[in-house]
Design a protein around this motif. Sequence first.
Motif, PDB file in Angstrom:
ATOM      1  N   GLY A 288      42.584  43.447  32.413  1.00 48.48           N
ATOM      2  CA  GLY A 288      41.215  43.067  32.112  1.00 48.48           C
ATOM      3  C   GLY A 288      40.875  43.246  30.648  1.00 48.48           C
ATOM      4  O   GLY A 288      40.329  42.353  29.998  1.00 48.48           O
TER       5      GLY A 288
ATOM      6  N   TYR B 228      39.741  44.762  37.696  1.00 48.56           N
ATOM      7  CA  TYR B 228      40.203  43.678  36.819  1.00 48.56           C
ATOM      8  C   TYR B 228      39.049  42.757  36.431  1.00 48.56           C
ATOM      9  O   TYR B 228      38.824  42.478  35.247  1.00 48.56           O
ATOM     10  CB  TYR B 228      41.308  42.888  37.513  1.00 48.56           C
ATOM     11  CG  TYR B 228      41.721  41.634  36.778  1.00 48.56           C
ATOM     12  CD1 TYR B 228      42.196  41.699  35.464  1.00 48.56           C
ATOM     13  CD2 TYR B 228      41.634  40.380  37.389  1.00 48.56           C
ATOM     14  CE1 TYR B 228      42.571  40.549  34.782  1.00 48.56           C
ATOM     15  CE2 TYR B 228      42.013  39.232  36.716  1.00 48.56           C
ATOM     16  CZ  TYR B 228      42.476  39.323  35.415  1.00 48.56           C
ATOM     17  OH  TYR B 228      42.840  38.182  34.729  1.00 48.56           O
ATOM     18  N   ARG B 229      38.304  42.304  37.423  1.00 49.56           N
ATOM     19  CA  ARG B 229      37.217  41.365  37.141  1.00 49.56           C
ATOM     20  C   ARG B 229      36.079  42.012  36.347  1.00 49.56           C
ATOM     21  O   ARG B 229      35.512  41.389  35.448  1.00 49.56           O
ATOM     22  CB  ARG B 229      36.715  40.777  38.453  1.00 49.56           C
ATOM     23  CG  ARG B 229      37.731  39.836  39.104  1.00 49.56           C
ATOM     24  CD  ARG B 229      37.435  39.550  40.556  1.00 49.56           C
ATOM     25  NE  ARG B 229      38.397  38.606  41.116  1.00 49.56           N
ATOM     26  CZ  ARG B 229      38.697  38.521  42.401  1.00 49.56           C
ATOM     27  NH1 ARG B 229      38.108  39.333  43.281  1.00 49.56           N
ATOM     28  NH2 ARG B 229      39.583  37.639  42.825  1.00 49.56           N
TER      29      ARG B 229
ATOM     30  N   PHE C 156      37.223  42.546  32.651  1.00 43.74           N
ATOM     31  CA  PHE C 156      37.836  41.414  31.954  1.00 43.74           C
ATOM     32  C   PHE C 156      37.099  41.066  30.657  1.00 43.74           C
ATOM     33  O   PHE C 156      35.875  40.921  30.630  1.00 43.74           O
ATOM     34  CB  PHE C 156      37.882  40.178  32.850  1.00 43.74           C
ATOM     35  CG  PHE C 156      38.633  39.031  32.231  1.00 43.74           C
ATOM     36  CD1 PHE C 156      40.010  38.978  32.302  1.00 43.74           C
ATOM     37  CD2 PHE C 156      37.957  38.035  31.530  1.00 43.74           C
ATOM     38  CE1 PHE C 156      40.708  37.934  31.707  1.00 43.74           C
ATOM     39  CE2 PHE C 156      38.644  36.992  30.929  1.00 43.74           C
ATOM     40  CZ  PHE C 156      40.034  36.946  31.017  1.00 43.74           C
TER      41      PHE C 156
ATOM     42  N   PRO D 209      38.823  35.601  34.234  1.00 48.79           N
ATOM     43  CA  PRO D 209      39.862  36.340  34.966  1.00 48.79           C
ATOM     44  C   PRO D 209      40.629  35.433  35.910  1.00 48.79           C
ATOM     45  O   PRO D 209      40.063  34.507  36.496  1.00 48.79           O
ATOM     46  CB  PRO D 209      39.070  37.417  35.728  1.00 48.79           C
ATOM     47  CG  PRO D 209      37.660  36.948  35.731  1.00 48.79           C
ATOM     48  CD  PRO D 209      37.469  36.117  34.510  1.00 48.79           C
TER      49      PRO D 209
END
Length: 340
Positions: free
Chosen positions: A188, A212-213, A216, A225
């Motif tokens: 990210g 992760y999202r 990002f 992402p």
Amino acid sequence: MSNTTENKKLSDIKLSVLDLVPILEGKTIANSFANSLDLAQYVEKLGYNRYWLAEHHNMQGIASSATSVLIGYIAGGTSTIRVGSGGIMLPNHAPLIVAEQFGTLETLYPGRIDLGLGRAPGTDQLTARALRRDLMESVEDFPKHVQDLRTYLGPVQPNARVRAVPGEGTNVPIWILGSSTFGAHLAGLMGLPYAFASHFAPAALHAALKVYRDSFTPSDTLKEPYAMACINVVTADTDAEASRMVTTLYQAFLNVIRGTANPQKPPVESMEGLWDASEQYAVQQMLRYSFVGSPKTVQEELQAFIDDTQVDEIMVASHIYDHQVRLRSYQLLAEMVMKV
């Protein structure tokens, strides 16, 4: 930042293949290599997006230790499918060597090479020590080494004292692989695509996707992402046939939890007597994201998985002993998802 909230349909999802190059009981390693090339050529015709190979060492049932060599073999025998690593275990290698290898591959097969990176050794600790070029280094150096690779494979820097030749200017796409939130956060922050190993480590899938999202940051190579999940799929014409075929996968993971190393075994009628209750529980927990059955059964379960995760791409591992049956499984999956 997060992905779009619109629900994805299964038909919107790209399909890819993870090949561990299994060594089959009663067969040779040469057979494994031939089967992998045949599978890659077959799924390319079916419209699969990527064909990745995973680095493992000192395992009697897996022949993908020289991963970059096999990527060249597969890429040389195909023409359109992307070929890459799922992944290269970076603690085992100097980043410059990896950059030169993948720069060479990208030069030979332009626009078709992916570099997926993992921070685990891909083997036991004794073998890891035999592989390491510098025992003072560790997985904690992973972020720096990823950045080194981005530099080596990025724009040409004529004044740099160390350059990857071939490599510089090839801009080989780099993926971060993971089975925890560590890689998700790194991917990210670096604005790189992320692949999660839910085919054997399902527990942190949802947490990793969220990290992760949420973390990002857009980069020169990726503006939004992009997440891929690896899963196990065994599809056959009937649920009963698929239930029998998947016993090869169960036996492989029984080896994992027992710490034994054996070639991939043919399917059995029943696992009863081959595992005890605790082993069965452990295997089934590791294989939570395994989709087994007829096309109708698998299609419904896969759509539920997409609804739940909203991943952009699915990478499929299929531990199936008989090569022709394995091809058939990938064919049925492609017909189901891509309507080929």
